[in-house]
Scaffold this active site. Structure first.
Site, PDB file in Angstrom:
ATOM      1  N   ASP A 106       0.822  -1.215   0.000  1.00  0.00           N
ATOM      2  CA  ASP A 106       0.000   0.000   0.000  1.00  0.00           C
ATOM      3  C   ASP A 106       0.855   1.263   0.000  1.00  0.00           C
ATOM      4  OD1 ASP A 106      -1.755  -2.028   0.491  1.00  0.00           O
ATOM      5  OD2 ASP A 106      -2.451  -1.286   2.435  1.00  0.00           O
ATOM      6  N   ASP A 196      -3.039   5.198  -2.690  1.00  0.00           N
ATOM      7  CA  ASP A 196      -2.255   4.101  -2.129  1.00  0.00           C
ATOM      8  C   ASP A 196      -1.535   3.432  -3.300  1.00  0.00           C
ATOM      9  OD1 ASP A 196      -3.284   4.578   0.395  1.00  0.00           O
ATOM     10  OD2 ASP A 196      -4.054   2.534   0.682  1.00  0.00           O
ATOM     11  N   HIS A 244      -7.800  -1.003  -3.433  1.00  0.00           N
ATOM     12  CA  HIS A 244      -6.628  -1.584  -4.091  1.00  0.00           C
ATOM     13  C   HIS A 244      -7.048  -2.499  -5.242  1.00  0.00           C
ATOM     14  CE1 HIS A 244      -4.933  -0.981   0.172  1.00  0.00           C
ATOM     15  NE2 HIS A 244      -4.847   0.140  -0.523  1.00  0.00           N
ATOM     16  N   ASP A 246      -5.400  -5.004  -6.473  1.00  0.00           N
ATOM     17  CA  ASP A 246      -4.679  -6.271  -6.546  1.00  0.00           C
ATOM     18  C   ASP A 246      -5.461  -7.503  -6.086  1.00  0.00           C
ATOM     19  OD1 ASP A 246      -4.530  -5.417  -3.932  1.00  0.00           O
ATOM     20  OD2 ASP A 246      -2.369  -5.683  -3.729  1.00  0.00           O
ATOM     21  N   ARG A 263     -16.471  -8.451 -10.063  1.00  0.00           N
ATOM     22  CA  ARG A 263     -16.227  -7.003 -10.143  1.00  0.00           C
ATOM     23  C   ARG A 263     -16.073  -6.646 -11.621  1.00  0.00           C
ATOM     24  NH1 ARG A 263     -11.726  -7.165  -5.239  1.00  0.00           N
ATOM     25  NH2 ARG A 263     -13.272  -7.393  -3.573  1.00  0.00           N
ATOM     26  N   SER A 298     -11.389  -8.260   1.141  1.00  0.00           N
ATOM     27  CA  SER A 298     -12.509  -9.124   0.777  1.00  0.00           C
ATOM     28  C   SER A 298     -12.076 -10.589   0.757  1.00  0.00           C
ATOM     29  CB  SER A 298     -12.997  -8.732  -0.624  1.00  0.00           C
ATOM     30  OG  SER A 298     -12.015  -9.124  -1.570  1.00  0.00           O
ATOM     31  N   CYS A 350      -0.372  -7.995  -1.092  1.00  0.00           N
ATOM     32  CA  CYS A 350      -0.399  -6.855  -0.149  1.00  0.00           C
ATOM     33  C   CYS A 350       0.843  -6.844   0.747  1.00  0.00           C
ATOM     34  CB  CYS A 350      -1.602  -6.944   0.777  1.00  0.00           C
ATOM     35  SG  CYS A 350      -3.180  -7.073  -0.045  1.00  0.00           S
TER      36      CYS A 350
END
Ligand code: ABU
Length: 372
Positions: A106, A196, A244, A246, A263, A298, A350
């Site tokens: 991030d 970020d 984010h 990723d 998504r 998530s 992350c």
């Protein structure tokens, strides 16, 4: 000796930073954040250290991951955690806690020979770069070609956030939330550039930057102006809580991107990849029914993977359907137990910032399409 060099997400990995779980907090309330986890002991308005036993379990998995990477000849560096329980302040605001130093992705991104510190958009994360400065100072001493950059430190006054956003937003149905995501009407105002680093996906000359709950249009404009040799594309997806890029749009190797089908991607983005002969593959179903505890991430951390080279990928060990899909796509899969790390800020991508991948700048998208 360190060499900063990373143009994409798939070239052979030589050196990487892996975060640490020590001292991670459920942050104190602040305008950019909505936290309400009563079942885990943190109802709205409360904050504090993540439990010691969870921290120990996360560190064990992080250390195991480090061992796997080092076993493959990859150099691994670790941050120096701060006392994240401390209150922080600038002349314009004060904040009752910091956050942690697990999700290095991030905060830091290497783009070519440059290591860039993101603005961040949470007051609790304003000083997080300090956990990485001992490493960055060492890199700067080691690598005469390194460009060390920090995006403008944001003011993060109340002018940077929409007052009353969360109560209104959380009451909306999914479709209306997504409509607001699509038009960039989220918690951040456009008072100053905010982003970020984990909202940036590197594909050589093309950088795709997601406008999200932590990245605004001004932030994307700043990135575009900062990297004039790149094509910087602003993107959104059908995700009601974008945080984010990723676990949504994941580069795997030249010509192959993994997409979280839940998504939805814009047709013009899909067409841009298609006309340039890229395959967009919908990710396998995650094994998780729910998001990780004590985390804004998530259940799609199943695709938050670390690519070691165009044929090798690290994947969370319990994500068997995702592992099978990678095998069918021709990858050697390294299963890495990592679910205990999730409450500390995410998955394998992350937790890492790749600072050296063998390779150079290439243009993987020679053809233009629409706004791209
Ligand atoms: N911060 C990475 C994961 C975000 C997500 O779950 O979509």
């Amino acid at each position: 000796m360190t060499k900063i060099n990373a143009w994409n997400e798939w070239d052979p990995l030589k050196q990487v930073i892996v975060g640490r779980a020590d001292g991670t907090m459920v942050q104190a309330p602040e305008p950019a954040i909505f936290r309400d986890w009563p079942d885990e002991g943190y109802p709205r308005g409360t904050y504090g250290l993540l439990p010691e036993e969870l921290t120990a379990a996360a560190n064990e998995q992080l250390d195991n991951f480090v061992g796997i990477l080092e076993g493959r000849g990859i150099r691994v560096d670790r941050p120096t955690p701060l006392d994240f329980t401390q209150a922080v302040a600038t002349p314009e605001w004060s904040q009752d806690s910091m956050f942690g130093s697990m999700p290095v992705r991030d905060v830091l991104i290497a783009v070519g020979t440059e290591l860039l510190e993101a603005t961040m958009s949470y007051r609790s994360r304003w000083f997080e770069y300090l956990a990485y400065r001992p490493l960055i100072e060492g890199y700067f001493r080691d690598d005469p070609a390194m460009r060390w950059e920090a995006a403008p430190k944001p003011r993060l006054t109340d002018a940077s956030f929409k007052a009353g956003f969360w109560d209104e937003y959380e009451a909306l149905p999914f479709e209306e939330q997504v409509a607001r995501v699509r038009r960039g009407d989220l918690v951040l105002t456009e008072a100053e550039p905010l982003f970020d680093a984990a909202d940036i996906a590197r594909f050589g000359r093309d950088l795709f930057v997601q406008q999200s709950l932590v990245t605004n249009q001004a932030g994307i404009r700043w990135i575009r102006q900062h990297f004039p040799e790149h094509r910087v594309h602003a993107v959104t997806f059908g995700n009601s809580h974008p945080l984010h890029i990723d676990a949504t749009w994941v580069p795997l190797r030249p010509g192959l991107v993994l997409h979280c089908g839940e998504r939805t991607a814009d047709e013009d983005l899909l067409q841009y990849f298609k006309v340039n002969d890229w395959e967009v593959v919908e990710a396998a179903q995650t094994s998780k029914d729910v998001a990780p505890p004590l985390s804004p991430c998530s259940r799609w951390l199943s695709i938050n993977v670390l690519v070691l080279d165009p044929r090798t990928v690290c994947v969370e060990a319990s994500e068997t359907a995702q592992i099978d899909q990678f095998v069918k796509l021709g990858f050697e899969v390294i299963p890495v137990p990592f679910w205990d790390v999730a409450p500390f800020g995410g998955g394998l991508h992350c937790a890492t910032t790749d600072i050296h991948r063998e390779g150079d700048l290439q243009d993987y998208f020679p053809k233009r399409h629409g706004r791209f």
